[in-house]
Design a protein around this motif. Sequence first.
Motif, short mmCIF file in Angstrom:
data_model
loop_
_atom_site.label_atom_id
_atom_site.label_comp_id
_atom_site.label_asym_id
_atom_site.label_seq_id
_atom_site.Cartn_x
_atom_site.Cartn_y
_atom_site.Cartn_z
N GLU A 98 0.84 -1.19 0.00
CA GLU A 98 0.00 0.00 0.00
C GLU A 98 0.88 1.25 0.00
O GLU A 98 1.99 1.25 0.53
CB GLU A 98 -0.90 0.00 1.24
N SER A 115 0.81 5.44 1.00
CA SER A 115 0.04 6.31 1.88
C SER A 115 -0.82 7.27 1.06
O SER A 115 -0.42 7.70 -0.03
CB SER A 115 0.98 7.10 2.80
N LYS A 116 -1.99 7.58 1.60
CA LYS A 116 -2.89 8.49 0.90
C LYS A 116 -2.24 9.85 0.72
O LYS A 116 -2.40 10.50 -0.32
CB LYS A 116 -4.20 8.62 1.66
N LYS A 117 -1.50 10.29 1.73
CA LYS A 117 -0.85 11.60 1.65
C LYS A 117 0.16 11.62 0.50
O LYS A 117 0.18 12.57 -0.30
CB LYS A 117 -0.14 11.94 2.95
N ASP A 118 1.00 10.59 0.40
CA ASP A 118 1.99 10.54 -0.67
C ASP A 118 1.31 10.47 -2.04
O ASP A 118 1.73 11.13 -3.00
CB ASP A 118 2.92 9.34 -0.50
#
Length: 228
Positions: free
Chosen positions: A8, A10-13
């Motif tokens: 997975e 990260s959503k931020k990245d």
Amino acid sequence: MANSSPAEVSKKDFDDLKQRCQIIFDADPSQRVNDFAIRRFLRAFKTVNDAFTAIIKYNNWRREFGVEKISENDAGVQAELATGKIKVLDHRDHLGRPIVYLAAKLHVAAERDRDELTRFIVFVLERACSRCEEEIIDNICIVFDLQDFALANMDYQFVKSLIWLLGKYYPERLGTCLIINSSYLFSGCWTVIRPWLNEVTASKVTFVNSEDQLRGYLIPESLPCFSP
């Protein structure tokens, strides 16, 4: 069977990388890549900065190499297809991945043209990747068949080109690489090849030692070497 679940991100990245890419996409829509590709580059290159740089280089390479213009109508591609040494099969493996089948015995290293072979590899990768149903799985299965393998068939430059292309321009597209019908002769070649692979790629390579083991990945009868 090799793990099919990608790491997975990260959503931020992901959001940061997509925002940076969007500026490029808005200026030049031809450079647009989808969300699946953005995630693949981020998984492969780890940081937002490195992934962004890799995407820019990827798009530049596609334009300069003329990827979109390579087709089965090209004389060089037709010549390679006629040998039957590399095929994108109609069948898929058990996880739904397109299968690229390579018959080593049909390739003679001394007779190939390096540039034409590289174009053909790109053609094959493009065809295989286009068959990925990315919502389900976005990588491919490569099968190296070493039946009747001889040293004349060993082409280190071909292997290097394939590793280089997969690493730089088709990151995370390799789901698994199955080596079947291997022999003691190839073990010496493998000692040369193995150091060229990073640990992630090396973990995707499996030497298949039996038909039962192969059935854990795909239907053996779908491969040309098992056809009547």
